[in-house]
Enzyme design. Structure first.
Site, PDB file in Angstrom:
ATOM      1  N   HIS A  86       0.544  -1.230  -0.108  1.00 22.00           N
ATOM      2  CA  HIS A  86       0.120   0.530   0.232  1.00 22.00           C
ATOM      3  C   HIS A  86       1.349   1.158   0.239  1.00 22.00           C
ATOM      4  O   HIS A  86       0.401   2.395  -0.459  1.00 22.00           O
ATOM      5  CB  HIS A  86      -0.911   0.064   1.188  1.00 22.00           C
TER       6      HIS A  86
ATOM      7  N   ARG B 229     -10.583   4.461  -2.298  1.00 20.91           N
ATOM      8  CA  ARG B 229     -10.033   3.976  -1.387  1.00 20.91           C
ATOM      9  C   ARG B 229     -10.198   4.562  -0.270  1.00 20.91           C
ATOM     10  O   ARG B 229      -9.415   5.356   0.565  1.00 20.91           O
ATOM     11  CB  ARG B 229      -8.660   4.082  -0.886  1.00 20.91           C
TER      12      ARG B 229
ATOM     13  N   ARG C 120     -15.119   2.382  -1.987  1.00 16.79           N
ATOM     14  CA  ARG C 120     -15.515   1.102  -1.766  1.00 16.79           C
ATOM     15  C   ARG C 120     -15.108   1.004  -0.372  1.00 16.79           C
ATOM     16  O   ARG C 120     -14.879   2.441   0.037  1.00 16.79           O
ATOM     17  CB  ARG C 120     -13.672   0.567  -1.887  1.00 16.79           C
TER      18      ARG C 120
ATOM     19  N   GLU D  25     -11.298 -10.140  -5.810  1.00 20.50           N
ATOM     20  CA  GLU D  25      -9.922 -10.530  -5.188  1.00 20.50           C
ATOM     21  C   GLU D  25      -9.762 -11.733  -5.364  1.00 20.50           C
ATOM     22  O   GLU D  25      -8.435 -12.295  -4.233  1.00 20.50           O
ATOM     23  CB  GLU D  25      -9.789  -9.501  -3.544  1.00 20.50           C
TER      24      GLU D  25
ATOM     25  N   ASP E 108      -4.501  -7.834  -4.725  1.00 18.50           N
ATOM     26  CA  ASP E 108      -4.756  -8.864  -4.153  1.00 18.50           C
ATOM     27  C   ASP E 108      -5.203  -9.936  -5.343  1.00 18.50           C
ATOM     28  O   ASP E 108      -4.520 -11.342  -4.079  1.00 18.50           O
ATOM     29  CB  ASP E 108      -6.777  -8.446  -3.416  1.00 18.50           C
TER      30      ASP E 108
ATOM     31  N   ARG F 123       1.927  -9.950  -1.364  1.00 14.80           N
ATOM     32  CA  ARG F 123       2.590  -8.786  -1.717  1.00 14.80           C
ATOM     33  C   ARG F 123       3.405  -7.707  -1.860  1.00 14.80           C
ATOM     34  O   ARG F 123       3.943  -6.570  -2.065  1.00 14.80           O
ATOM     35  CB  ARG F 123       1.249  -7.902  -2.601  1.00 14.80           C
TER      36      ARG F 123
ATOM     37  N   CYS G  20      -9.039  -2.846 -11.097  1.00 16.94           N
ATOM     38  CA  CYS G  20      -8.718  -1.248 -10.420  1.00 16.94           C
ATOM     39  C   CYS G  20      -7.588  -1.415 -10.076  1.00 16.94           C
ATOM     40  O   CYS G  20      -7.343  -0.590  -9.089  1.00 16.94           O
ATOM     41  CB  CYS G  20      -9.591  -0.642  -9.028  1.00 16.94           C
TER      42      CYS G  20
HETATM   43  C1  PEP Z   1      -6.657  -4.825  -5.264  1.00 13.07           C
HETATM   44  O1  PEP Z   1      -6.238  -5.962  -4.392  1.00 13.07           O
HETATM   45  O2  PEP Z   1      -6.270  -4.482  -6.317  1.00 13.07           O
HETATM   46  C2  PEP Z   1      -6.477  -3.191  -4.914  1.00 13.07           C
HETATM   47  C3  PEP Z   1      -7.264  -2.971  -6.230  1.00 13.07           C
HETATM   48  O3  PEP Z   1      -7.167  -2.839  -3.881  1.00 13.07           O
HETATM   49  P1  PEP Z   1      -5.926  -2.628  -2.989  1.00 13.07           P
HETATM   50  O4  PEP Z   1      -4.688  -2.155  -3.350  1.00 13.07           O
HETATM   51  O5  PEP Z   1      -6.233  -0.946  -2.303  1.00 13.07           O
HETATM   52  O6  PEP Z   1      -5.667  -3.705  -1.659  1.00 13.07           O
HETATM   53 MG    MG Z   2      -6.783  -5.059  -2.892  1.00 10.15          MG
END
Ligand code: PEP
Ligand code: MG
Length: 743
Positions: A354, A461, A497, A596, A620, A630, A667
């Protein structure tokens, strides 16, 4: 045993230079294993060099060198496994080096030191008697070697950096492209105990600062000590308890206070007391008491960090800086004065962590996974951060700076070219319309011209504003935030979201301690367990949207249909409440889920009966399909969104959604990468949501490709065997179409 291992590793890590680290290592290992000789050989240019010994002739250090094909030590490195021999001279690979005087030794145990698949060296213990080292001894040495790998590697890096007179170079992984020249601000590096002496200007004020720092350390240590309360963890727990005792007024805590009362500043007091006691303890005969010097050092550094670094973020910056830190948390980045942050370098973190996502959202170049940079002594030095190539250049020469400045101007010109077309919609050459949306989380960082150029906000987000607070934002506060987001989008759609915390997105005011946070209490799982939070958030979103049709609500981390049903029931409840109490003409928002969790790939038909749209969270989805964290740099090469298995899953999801007439978008970060976009468009995806830094570029790219050309390219990509091959294939396509600037 555990403690001995920890002490040796810590001593090596804390040593001033590589040579002292290795000397400490062999002496302490020899004593811990009660053997007669311990030596370490370090691999340098394909030769194993005797680098420290306690037992062999010390004058041979640096002189004895053997290729991997020679001797028992070479064999250990070659095979990458331990060798344990009762009588080494009998082994066919035994080679006697007369200069080391090892003819007296028969028993031989050697283990390789390996860091991320690479041999760093070999650790050897020897004894005169002819005997096999026990399994326990072998296990000890192997564990030690595994723990030492990082420390030895760090020390070698430090040594390499020191040997470069001025300019030096580091590399890592690019997390957000761009090139920038600025000075480094290191946060969280090793704190030196040797602080310059300074007198207190106001003794009371220094005492207040010290007491605050001691309180913070006390809390951290108690929390650590409580975490290790299992039967087998007593040894670890005792380490923290011992440190806690040292903080007491009757111990070092009191000594620090007395030193301030003598007139020293808090920082000098902690430094002076620590150095004095370390010196005294090191002079003691008893090895147990000698070891306490490590505790005093550890504690002194903890207290100094609290005294020196918490204020670092509040320093008035004269000029923009490149932040260098272990792991840039979302909160740290968000708190940093934004116009002063022009680059980010971290030791840890994955490309789709993140923090990396935030860096891209801010449009700040970032390089992650740069080993050893934190303690390389670069604070305040000038850097060229070439994030596009994952490079960090320290103290560059004026010629290099000039070269980079012209490169930066060229990049700016490219961006300007892309931005000129931003007001034109994204149509492929053969007229297929692709809708491009924005991923957002911080309003303040959303440039208005970018918002205007997008077809809407494809992912807002909401956890980001939650992460920047010290408590849950109230319903009224949330209404205000969401209203601003909806306004910023003009009258275009906004996909909001619901709270997606947990995993690597903690809320300081809702600590979650779990063994596997990415498989644990995150996203919708957490909010469904807290309807009071969920309902407040849903009501705030509805209130903010009132009678506009812009609002779409997106549920994160859904793993089963039941979660969708429960969430829809709460949404209905919130809808009726807001309609009745506030907005009689309230519009029912569209509802969707993030794709996800892989299991849902096989339930799309059932999903389509429940929701209006799905948004593929490829970050995810990749993590869960490949079972690769990740955030973990150790496995970052395995985290690959272009893995043909992932691409097939995406294609299949698109096909099925078309069949069930379920709207689908992407996304995740893949939707903002040129190669990813080519493949997604080829699969038929026509809604992509990305960071603002990618929008103009992707718009420009789409306007230069032909949809009809892409289907054959996709077929070939899907039949390849690895992500690397896929990337090379699409890169070639871009080159063939004179689009290599996107690579
Ligand atoms: C994802 O998991 O691709 C996503 C857009 O959500 P985040 O990166 O905020 O977990
Ligand atoms: Mg995600």
């Amino acid at each position: 045993m555990l403690k001995t291992l920890r002490d040796i590793t810590q001593a090596v890590a804390a040593a001033d230079d590589l040579q002292s680290a290795l000397s400490l290592l062999v002496t302490q290992t020899k004593s811990a294993m009660a053997t007669q000789c311990c030596s370490i050989y370090i691999l340098e240019e394909q030769q194993l060099v005797l680098s420290a010994t306690d037992g062999l002739d010390p004058s041979a250090v640096g002189q004895v060198k053997m290729p991997l094909t020679q001797g028992l030590v070479g064999l250990v490195a070659e095979r990458e496994e331990p060798i344990n021999l009762a009588d080494a001279p009998l082994h066919p690979r035994f080679k006697l080096f007369t200069e080391v005087a090892e003819e007296d030794f028969r028993a031989f145990l050697a283990v390789p030191i390996i860091y991320q698949k690479l041999i760093l060296g070999v650790l050897v213990v020897q004894q005169a008697d002819e005997r096999q080292f026990s399994e326990a001894e072998e296990a000890f040495l192997m564990t030690l070697a595994a723990q030492l790998a990082v420390a030895v590697r760090e020390q070698r890096k430090k040594a390499e950096v020191k040997s470069l007179p001025d300019q030096c170079y580091y590399s890592g992984t690019s997390a957000a492209n761009g090139v920038v020249i600025a000075h480094a601000m290191v946060i969280g590096g090793d704190i030196s105990l040797e602080q310059a002496d300074s007198l207190a200007t106001d003794i009371e004020e220094e005492l207040v600062q010290l007491r605050y720092a001691l309180d913070v350390c006390r809390n951290t240590l108690s929390a650590l000590s409580q975490r290790f309360d299992g039967e087998n963890e007593k040894e670890v727990q005792s380490i923290f308890s011992a440190l806690l005792l040292l903080l007491d007024d009757s111990s070092l805590g009191g000594e620090y206070v007395r030193e301030i009362q003598l007139g020293w500043s808090a920082i000098s007091a902690v430094s002076r007391v620590s150095l004095r006691y370390i010196d005294q303890f090191l002079q003691m005969q008893d090895p147990y008491l000698q070891e306490r010097a490590t505790d005093i050092r550890d504690l002194g550094q903890r207290v100094l960090r609290e005294l020196i670094e918490p204020q670092k973020m509040h320093i008035e910056f004269d000029a923009p800086v490149i932040l260098v830190t272990k792991e840039a948390t979302a909160t740290m980045l968000a708190e940093f004065p934004q116009h002063k942050l022009v680059g980010i370098v971290t030791e840890l973190g994955g490309v789709n962590s993140h923090a990396a996502i935030l860096a891209r959202a801010f449009g700040v170049p970032a390089v992650i996974g740069v080993e050893g940079i934190l303690n390389a002594g670069i604070d305040g030095k000038q850097l060229i951060l070439n994030a596009t190539r994952g490079q960090v250049l320290v103290s560059p020469t004026p010629t290099l700076i000039k070269e980079y400045r012209s490169h930066i101007s060229a990049e700016k010109a490219l961006q300007k070219r892309y931005s000129k077309e931003l007001s034109l919609s994204a149509y492929t050459l053969d007229d297929k319309r692709i809708h491009l949306y924005l991923n957002a989380g911080l309003l303040s960082s959303l440039a208005s011209e970018i918002a205007e150029g997008a077809d809407g906000i494809g992912l807002y987000r909401t956890e980001i504003p939650f992460m920047l607070q010290t408590r849950f934002p109230s319903e009224a506060e949330q209404v205000e935030i969401y209203r601003q987001v909806i306004q910023a989008a003009g009258n275009k759609p906004v996909v909001m979201r619901t709270l997606d915390v947990g995993g690597d997105k903690p809320l300081s005011y809702l600590p979650i301690i779990e063994d596997n946070p990415f498989l644990g209490w995150r996203g919708i799982r957490l909010t469904l367990d807290h309807p009071e939070l969920f309902l407040v958030q849903l009501r705030a979103m509805l209130n903010a949207a009132s009678d506009s049709e812009q609002l779409h609500i997106l549920l994160p981390m859904v793993s089963c249909l039941d979660e969708i049903d429960q969430a829809i029931a709460y949404l209905e409840q919130a809808y009726l409440e807001v309609k009745q109490d506030v907005h009689p003409h309230l519009v029912r928002p569209k509802i969707g889920i993030m794709l996800e969790v892989p299991a849902l790939l096989f339930q799309l038909e059932e999903v389509s009966r429940r929701v209006d749209f799905i948004s593929v969270g490829s970050n995810d989805l990749t993590q869960y399909l490949l079972a690769v964290d990740r955030n973990n740099p150790r496995v970052s090469t395995l985290y690959d969104c272009y893995h043909p298995g992932i691409l097939r899953a995406l294609k299949r999801a698109h096909m099925e959604c078309s069949q069930y007439q379920l709207s689908i978008s992407v996304c995740g970060e893949l939707a903002g990468e040129p190669i990813g976009v080519i493949l997604l468009v080829a699969m038929g995806f026509d809604q992509l949501s990305m960071n603002q830094g990618s929008l103009a570029k992707i718009n420009y790219l789409i306007r230069r490709v032909s949809y009809a050309d892409l289907s054959e390219l996709l077929e070939r990509a899907l039949s390849l065997s690895s992500g690397g091959e896929v990337r090379r294939l699409v890169a070639q396509y871009l080159r063939d179409n004179e689009l290599e600037e996107f690579l």
